[in-house]
Write an enzyme that holds these catalytic residues in place. Sequence first.
Site, PDB file in Angstrom:
ATOM      1  CG  HIS A 143     -22.653  49.033  -1.108  1.00 56.22           C
ATOM      2  ND1 HIS A 143     -23.075  47.734  -1.284  1.00 56.22           N
ATOM      3  CD2 HIS A 143     -22.766  49.271   0.228  1.00 56.22           C
ATOM      4  CE1 HIS A 143     -23.441  47.215  -0.123  1.00 56.22           C
ATOM      5  NE2 HIS A 143     -23.268  48.130   0.814  1.00 56.22           N
ATOM      6  CG  ASP A 368     -21.202  49.589 -11.649  1.00 54.57           C
ATOM      7  OD1 ASP A 368     -21.514  49.756 -10.458  1.00 54.57           O
ATOM      8  OD2 ASP A 368     -21.997  49.164 -12.512  1.00 54.57           O
TER       9      ASP A 368
HETATM   10  P1  ADP Z   1     -26.526  49.191  -9.196  1.00 54.14           P
HETATM   11  O1  ADP Z   1     -26.441  48.744  -7.763  1.00 54.14           O
HETATM   12  O2  ADP Z   1     -25.693  50.386  -9.531  1.00 54.14           O
HETATM   13  O3  ADP Z   1     -27.903  49.338  -9.709  1.00 54.14           O
HETATM   14  P2  ADP Z   1     -25.672  46.463  -9.815  1.00 54.14           P
HETATM   15  O4  ADP Z   1     -25.422  45.823 -11.149  1.00 54.14           O
HETATM   16  O5  ADP Z   1     -24.606  46.237  -8.816  1.00 54.14           O
HETATM   17  O6  ADP Z   1     -25.887  48.008 -10.092  1.00 54.14           O
HETATM   18  O7  ADP Z   1     -27.023  45.929  -9.197  1.00 54.14           O
HETATM   19  C1  ADP Z   1     -28.220  46.061  -9.893  1.00 54.14           C
HETATM   20  C2  ADP Z   1     -29.232  45.071  -9.333  1.00 54.14           C
HETATM   21  O8  ADP Z   1     -30.512  45.435  -9.796  1.00 54.14           O
HETATM   22  C3  ADP Z   1     -28.971  43.645  -9.801  1.00 54.14           C
HETATM   23  O9  ADP Z   1     -29.248  42.756  -8.757  1.00 54.14           O
HETATM   24  C4  ADP Z   1     -29.973  43.456 -10.951  1.00 54.14           C
HETATM   25  O10 ADP Z   1     -30.454  42.143 -11.079  1.00 54.14           O
HETATM   26  C5  ADP Z   1     -31.087  44.384 -10.535  1.00 54.14           C
HETATM   27  N1  ADP Z   1     -31.744  44.949 -11.741  1.00 54.14           N
HETATM   28  C6  ADP Z   1     -31.193  45.758 -12.670  1.00 54.14           C
HETATM   29  N2  ADP Z   1     -32.086  46.074 -13.625  1.00 54.14           N
HETATM   30  C7  ADP Z   1     -33.225  45.446 -13.286  1.00 54.14           C
HETATM   31  C8  ADP Z   1     -34.536  45.371 -13.859  1.00 54.14           C
HETATM   32  N3  ADP Z   1     -34.873  46.030 -14.977  1.00 54.14           N
HETATM   33  N4  ADP Z   1     -35.454  44.628 -13.223  1.00 54.14           N
HETATM   34  C9  ADP Z   1     -35.145  43.987 -12.070  1.00 54.14           C
HETATM   35  N5  ADP Z   1     -33.943  44.018 -11.501  1.00 54.14           N
HETATM   36  C10 ADP Z   1     -32.997  44.740 -12.088  1.00 54.14           C
END
Ligand code: ADP
Length: 460
Positions: A143, A368
């Site tokens: 990932h 990322d």
């Molecule tokens: P990573 O996997 O590195 O955290 P991604 O952007 O690929 O980054 O995925 C992050 C996920 O977490 C997304 O589905 C997003 O909606 C969720 N997310 C990020 N911040 C929050 C938050 N504060 N509250 C709820 N969900 C969150």
Amino acid sequence: MRTADGSWAPSPGGLVRALLPMLRDSGGMWAGWTGSVDDAPEPFNLDGVDLHPIPLSQSEHDDYYEGFSNDSLWPLYHDAMRDPSFKAEQWAAYVAVNQRFAETLVEVAPPDAVIWVHDYHLQLVPSMVRRLRPDALIGFFLHVPFPPWELFARLPWRDEIIDGLLGADLVGFQRAIGASNFAAIAQQLNADLDVEEADADGFTITRAVEGGDDTDRDGGHITTAGVFPISIDVDEFDLLAAERNVRRAAAALRTSLGNPEVILLGVDRLDYTKGIGLRMRAFRSLLEDGTLDADRCVMIQVATPTREAVEHYRDERHEIERLVGEINGRYSRIGHPVLHYLYRGLPIEQLVALYLAADVMLVTPLRDGMNLVAKEYVASRRDVNGVLVLSEFAGAADQLIDAVLVNPHDEQALRDAIATAVEMHHPERTARMAKLRSAVARSDVRGWAERFLRELEAAR
Ligand code: ADP
């Protein structure tokens, strides 16, 4: 995951939601860590899928999970933007936990099983399983980014990791550069491998197997490296964005902020890879030189707590909170902070309401694997409005080419990108968002999983 009352529920997120029905339909099972230390329930069934919990002790959590996975591999695979710590005892825990996963899989998998292993925590599992169960068809998906040789070569256990991955029949990456880095490194470390470029950014890597004829390709085990950009459950966001309570919440949010002309939004785990500090500094500098007016613009940053036991994460949090204080101290009015900061997770409905309220979405990671937030924002904008500022260093930039793409390392470029987004006229905003929405609609997490499994089956 365990819920507050101790019962089990599927973890939130598109990946789990996409895979569970596929597992249920095919009679598959899921093996994984429960997320709690020393929690080792017996295998159980959830919504028609057999789950096999794999326990981690406290010391394994510290050495394998927080240590080797999140404080060595994570920074190394993200451009080594923090010094990876390479500790022999953490590596030993990584091997032991990978072995435990492999043994569980070998025990529960039926003959000729298809086994799909996920992410950087489990890179040794493919070859461990293959040694014990040559009948299994093994896929691995990474990932996160796969780094170039100059960085990967620092890893004292680089041979073991490559060897582990080469146990798979198919190794999937988010971007073409990941597949090509992997193929080049495998070749560099193993003179006996035959690496060939296949179609569509893929590679086939052939290793002669013992007892086979070295010169005969048919005698070798083939690993294919391919590109499979992950996505989200597009319909989920589209439907949530259509809900009346979500639209009302978005409107109420704008009112509660004092009806600013422009709302800028960031939503990230509080990770040093996400570029939250750079983005805030760019915002500060645009306020400073008057490009943005603090009376007309508001920025919201939602940051999910993550890996708080790792020092780099505590440092990052302190720096971000210092910046929030500095920017608000300088530019806010009483009752009207210019920068709103939430350090917590939010329910998905609130997240979508924020996406709907945001005129400009700032997704500016320094590196990322994909970044799903960018795709969620686009999928939520069924009003075909809003501007996405997206880092070129996020995997999503390969598909979301109609975003305002930016190199976040370039301070001036980041300032310019934010200013461009804020000032963009309506026709251009909607034209870009329409193209972004087509790109996201073409890729859904279910399609992603189906394609990976189809290509894995083709390797049989
Ligand atoms: P990573 O996997 O590195 O955290 P991604 O952007 O690929 O980054 O995925 C992050 C996920 O977490 C997304 O589905 C997003 O909606 C969720 N997310 C990020 N911040 C929050 C938050 N504060 N509250 C709820 N969900 C969150």
